[in-house]
Write an enzyme that holds these catalytic residues in place. Structure first.
Site, mmCIF file in Angstrom:
data_model
loop_
_atom_site.group_PDB
_atom_site.id
_atom_site.type_symbol
_atom_site.label_atom_id
_atom_site.label_comp_id
_atom_site.label_asym_id
_atom_site.label_seq_id
_atom_site.Cartn_x
_atom_site.Cartn_y
_atom_site.Cartn_z
ATOM 1 N N ALA A 185 2.418 -2.523 3.955
ATOM 2 C CA ALA A 185 2.196 -1.567 5.043
ATOM 3 C C ALA A 185 1.610 -2.371 6.203
ATOM 4 O O ALA A 185 0.789 -3.259 5.976
ATOM 5 C CB ALA A 185 1.214 -0.499 4.599
ATOM 6 N N TYR A 237 -9.583 -9.795 1.421
ATOM 7 C CA TYR A 237 -10.766 -9.002 1.815
ATOM 8 C C TYR A 237 -11.446 -8.319 0.632
ATOM 9 O O TYR A 237 -12.580 -7.869 0.733
ATOM 10 C CB TYR A 237 -10.407 -7.967 2.896
ATOM 11 C CG TYR A 237 -9.466 -6.871 2.449
ATOM 12 C CD1 TYR A 237 -9.894 -5.819 1.646
ATOM 13 C CD2 TYR A 237 -8.133 -6.882 2.830
ATOM 14 C CE1 TYR A 237 -9.032 -4.814 1.230
ATOM 15 C CE2 TYR A 237 -7.263 -5.890 2.432
ATOM 16 C CZ TYR A 237 -7.718 -4.861 1.628
ATOM 17 O OH TYR A 237 -6.858 -3.890 1.209
ATOM 18 N N GLU A 238 -10.747 -8.243 -0.527
ATOM 19 C CA GLU A 238 -11.385 -7.670 -1.707
ATOM 20 C C GLU A 238 -12.355 -8.668 -2.338
ATOM 21 O O GLU A 238 -13.062 -8.333 -3.278
ATOM 22 C CB GLU A 238 -10.333 -7.282 -2.743
ATOM 23 C CG GLU A 238 -9.410 -6.163 -2.317
ATOM 24 C CD GLU A 238 -8.298 -5.941 -3.331
ATOM 25 O OE1 GLU A 238 -8.521 -5.249 -4.325
ATOM 26 O OE2 GLU A 238 -7.192 -6.508 -3.129
ATOM 27 N N HIS A 267 -2.988 1.226 -4.523
ATOM 28 C CA HIS A 267 -2.539 0.091 -5.332
ATOM 29 C C HIS A 267 -2.926 0.354 -6.775
ATOM 30 O O HIS A 267 -4.092 0.625 -7.073
ATOM 31 C CB HIS A 267 -3.213 -1.213 -4.887
ATOM 32 C CG HIS A 267 -2.684 -1.729 -3.582
ATOM 33 N ND1 HIS A 267 -1.720 -2.717 -3.506
ATOM 34 C CD2 HIS A 267 -2.968 -1.377 -2.320
ATOM 35 C CE1 HIS A 267 -1.458 -2.951 -2.220
ATOM 36 N NE2 HIS A 267 -2.199 -2.153 -1.486
ATOM 37 N N HIS A 311 -6.906 4.164 6.667
ATOM 38 C CA HIS A 311 -6.089 3.826 5.486
ATOM 39 C C HIS A 311 -5.362 5.080 4.964
ATOM 40 O O HIS A 311 -4.266 4.971 4.409
ATOM 41 C CB HIS A 311 -6.977 3.190 4.412
ATOM 42 C CG HIS A 311 -6.208 2.635 3.246
ATOM 43 N ND1 HIS A 311 -5.210 1.684 3.375
ATOM 44 C CD2 HIS A 311 -6.272 2.916 1.919
ATOM 45 C CE1 HIS A 311 -4.704 1.393 2.177
ATOM 46 N NE2 HIS A 311 -5.329 2.129 1.272
ATOM 47 N N HIS A 316 -5.940 -8.746 -2.343
ATOM 48 C CA HIS A 316 -6.130 -9.144 -0.947
ATOM 49 C C HIS A 316 -7.371 -10.026 -0.842
ATOM 50 O O HIS A 316 -8.330 -9.859 -1.588
ATOM 51 C CB HIS A 316 -6.350 -7.917 -0.058
ATOM 52 C CG HIS A 316 -5.276 -6.872 -0.155
ATOM 53 N ND1 HIS A 316 -5.269 -5.899 -1.133
ATOM 54 C CD2 HIS A 316 -4.181 -6.648 0.613
ATOM 55 C CE1 HIS A 316 -4.211 -5.109 -0.967
ATOM 56 N NE2 HIS A 316 -3.533 -5.541 0.080
ATOM 57 N N MET A 375 -2.636 -7.282 6.229
ATOM 58 C CA MET A 375 -3.720 -8.026 5.580
ATOM 59 C C MET A 375 -3.285 -8.672 4.257
ATOM 60 O O MET A 375 -4.123 -8.905 3.376
ATOM 61 C CB MET A 375 -4.899 -7.078 5.307
ATOM 62 C CG MET A 375 -5.401 -6.347 6.522
ATOM 63 S SD MET A 375 -6.701 -5.182 6.066
ATOM 64 C CE MET A 375 -6.785 -4.164 7.541
ATOM 65 N N SER A 376 -1.991 -8.912 4.103
ATOM 66 C CA SER A 376 -1.524 -9.413 2.798
ATOM 67 C C SER A 376 -0.315 -10.310 3.004
ATOM 68 O O SER A 376 -0.092 -10.858 4.078
ATOM 69 C CB SER A 376 -1.147 -8.232 1.902
ATOM 70 O OG SER A 376 -0.003 -7.578 2.426
ATOM 71 N N SER A 428 0.833 -1.213 0.000
ATOM 72 C CA SER A 428 0.000 0.000 0.000
ATOM 73 C C SER A 428 0.863 1.256 0.000
ATOM 74 O O SER A 428 1.712 1.431 0.884
ATOM 75 C CB SER A 428 -0.876 0.034 1.257
ATOM 76 O OG SER A 428 -2.000 -0.763 1.073
ATOM 77 N N ASN A 431 1.427 2.646 11.316
ATOM 78 C CA ASN A 431 0.589 3.048 12.467
ATOM 79 C C ASN A 431 0.855 2.091 13.620
ATOM 80 O O ASN A 431 1.381 0.993 13.411
ATOM 81 C CB ASN A 431 -0.898 2.975 12.085
ATOM 82 C CG ASN A 431 -1.296 1.591 11.615
ATOM 83 O OD1 ASN A 431 -1.010 1.205 10.465
ATOM 84 N ND2 ASN A 431 -1.927 0.819 12.471
HETATM 85 O O1 LIG Z 1 -1.174 -4.386 0.612
HETATM 86 P P1 LIG Z 1 -0.716 -3.990 1.973
HETATM 87 O O2 LIG Z 1 -0.559 -5.134 2.904
HETATM 88 O O3 LIG Z 1 0.525 -3.117 1.923
HETATM 89 O O4 LIG Z 1 -1.877 -3.043 2.542
HETATM 90 C C1 LIG Z 1 -2.171 -2.814 3.901
HETATM 91 C C2 LIG Z 1 -3.177 -3.852 4.388
HETATM 92 C C3 LIG Z 1 -4.467 -3.309 3.806
HETATM 93 O O5 LIG Z 1 -4.585 -3.651 2.465
HETATM 94 C C4 LIG Z 1 -4.296 -1.834 3.926
HETATM 95 C C5 LIG Z 1 -4.876 -1.325 5.206
HETATM 96 O O6 LIG Z 1 -4.616 0.025 5.396
HETATM 97 O O7 LIG Z 1 -2.878 -1.592 3.949
HETATM 98 N N1 LIG Z 2 -4.422 -5.583 9.994
HETATM 99 C C1 LIG Z 2 -3.798 -4.422 9.843
HETATM 100 N N2 LIG Z 2 -3.309 -4.096 8.643
HETATM 101 C C2 LIG Z 2 -2.679 -2.926 8.520
HETATM 102 N N3 LIG Z 2 -2.084 -2.367 7.456
HETATM 103 C C3 LIG Z 2 -1.568 -1.177 7.847
HETATM 104 N N4 LIG Z 2 -1.821 -0.974 9.147
HETATM 105 C C4 LIG Z 2 -2.508 -2.047 9.578
HETATM 106 C C5 LIG Z 2 -3.030 -2.427 10.866
HETATM 107 O O1 LIG Z 2 -2.936 -1.710 11.856
HETATM 108 N N5 LIG Z 2 -3.658 -3.630 10.926
#
Ligand SMILES: O=P(O)(O)O[C@@H]1C[C@H](O)[C@@H](CO)O1
Ligand SMILES: Nc1nc2[nH]cnc2c(=O)[nH]1
Length: 313
Positions: A119, A91-92, A64, A281, A89, A223-224, A33, A247
């Protein structure tokens, strides 16, 4: 989706649109991200939109893009690389074969080493926002509870049915990450080592979930990445994962007590309330933008060093 069907077509499409010197990338990169700017340091870039590639979905998440970027990275002739600008992802709503399809394509193009970025939220008070965490291990609740990306028949008879993951994160590539940070004169605290927890998303963690993951040994959560790691390992690639901490996961030391507040109010007292943070986000993307330059330099330097490491060829 039948994961085999479009592979040949995808490879044929790529061969027909790419100049010969970009057709056999040695290194794959997945941009997390807000990190698609990594492509700015490529030379002779050829972008292939996902919509032109059979088998590829589209990324629906802001931060993305939806293209493969081929190019040369590093000094001199440069190393041929391919980057995913935008990942898929769970979740999509994408299924696992779709999520990992680009990794299988990279493997068939000849990629042996893959650098995956993401991220992530920090669960560890000593890993602040802005740190790049070199991942040494993962904790994958979905893998352990019936949502493993390798569920179903193996995609190839040559793949192990029971894939070991105790060696998933290449020590040699991790070494190059720290050597590169030294070469670039980054401060020691710019990089950390840690364990990534994969959750499905799209909800961020409740305080109790964050606390559980921390107690279970995770340093960052996202989440990835893990499905990509698992399939890259199944395909025999060496894997490096770098998480940019965007964060802190909100884990208050104690909960705000509504009962105490009501009781104080009834006694005419005032209670000092702690500030309650929530993650967004937008915050994730903003930190991605701030750290894009460092991430770009780090990935560039690692890519330059890979050809010098005999065990990564
Ligand atoms: O694709 P990544 O893992 O970098 O993105 C993170 C996880 C979620 O897709 C999103 C949440 O803010 O960022
Ligand atoms: N699950 C999760 N994914 C993230 N991607 C970026 N920050 C976060 C977070 O705090 N939790």
């Amino acid at each position: 989706m039948d994961p085999h069907a479009p592979l040949l077509q995808t490879l044929q499409t790529l061969t027909s649109v790419l100049p010969e010197k970009l057709q056999r990338p040695r290194i794959g990169i997945v941009c997390g991200s807000g990190l698609s700017g990594l492509v700015e340091s490529f030379r002779e870039v050829e972008m292939v939109p996902y919509e032109n590639l059979p088998g590829f979905a589209r990324s629906t998440v802001s931060g993305h893009k939806s293209a493969l970027a081929f190019g040369l990275l590093g000094e001199g002739e440069g190393v041929p690389v391919v980057a995913m600008l935008g990942r898929f992802h769970r979740y999509e709503g994408h299924d696992f074969p779709t999520i990992v399809y680009p990794i299988r394509v990279m493997a068939r193009l000849g990629v042996k080493n893959i650098i995956i970025t993401n991220a992530a939220g920090s669960l560890n008070p000593s890993i602040p926002v802005g740190t790049i965490v070199v991942i040494q291990d993962h904790l994958a609740l979905p893998n352990m509870t019936g949502s493993n990306p390798l569920l179903g028949p193996p995609t190839s008879p040559s793949h192990a049915r029971f894939l070991p993951l105790s060696d998933a994160y290449s020590p040699s590539l991790r070494r190059l990450a720290f050597l590169s940070a030294h070469k670039l004169a980054l401060p020691r605290e710019a990089l950390a080592e840690g364990t990534y927890a994969w959750v499905c998303g799209p909800t961020y963690e409740t305080p109790a979930e964050g606390r559980m993951l921390r107690h279970a040994g995770a340093d960052v959560v996202g989440m990835s990445t893990v499905p990509e790691v698992v399939v890259a390992r199944e395909e025999g690639m060496n894997v490096l994962v770098m998480s940019l901490v965007t964060n802190f996961v909100v884990i208050p030391e104690r909960y705000r007590s509504i009962r105490d507040e009501v009781e104080a109010e009834l006694l005419g007292k005032k209670i000092e309330l702690p500030k309650e943070d929530v993650v967004s986000h937008d915050e994730v993307l903003a930190v991605g933008r701030q750290k894009a330059e460092v991430m770009k330099k780090l990935v560039g330097s690692i890519v330059e060093l890979i050809p010098t490491a005999p065990d990564l060829q």
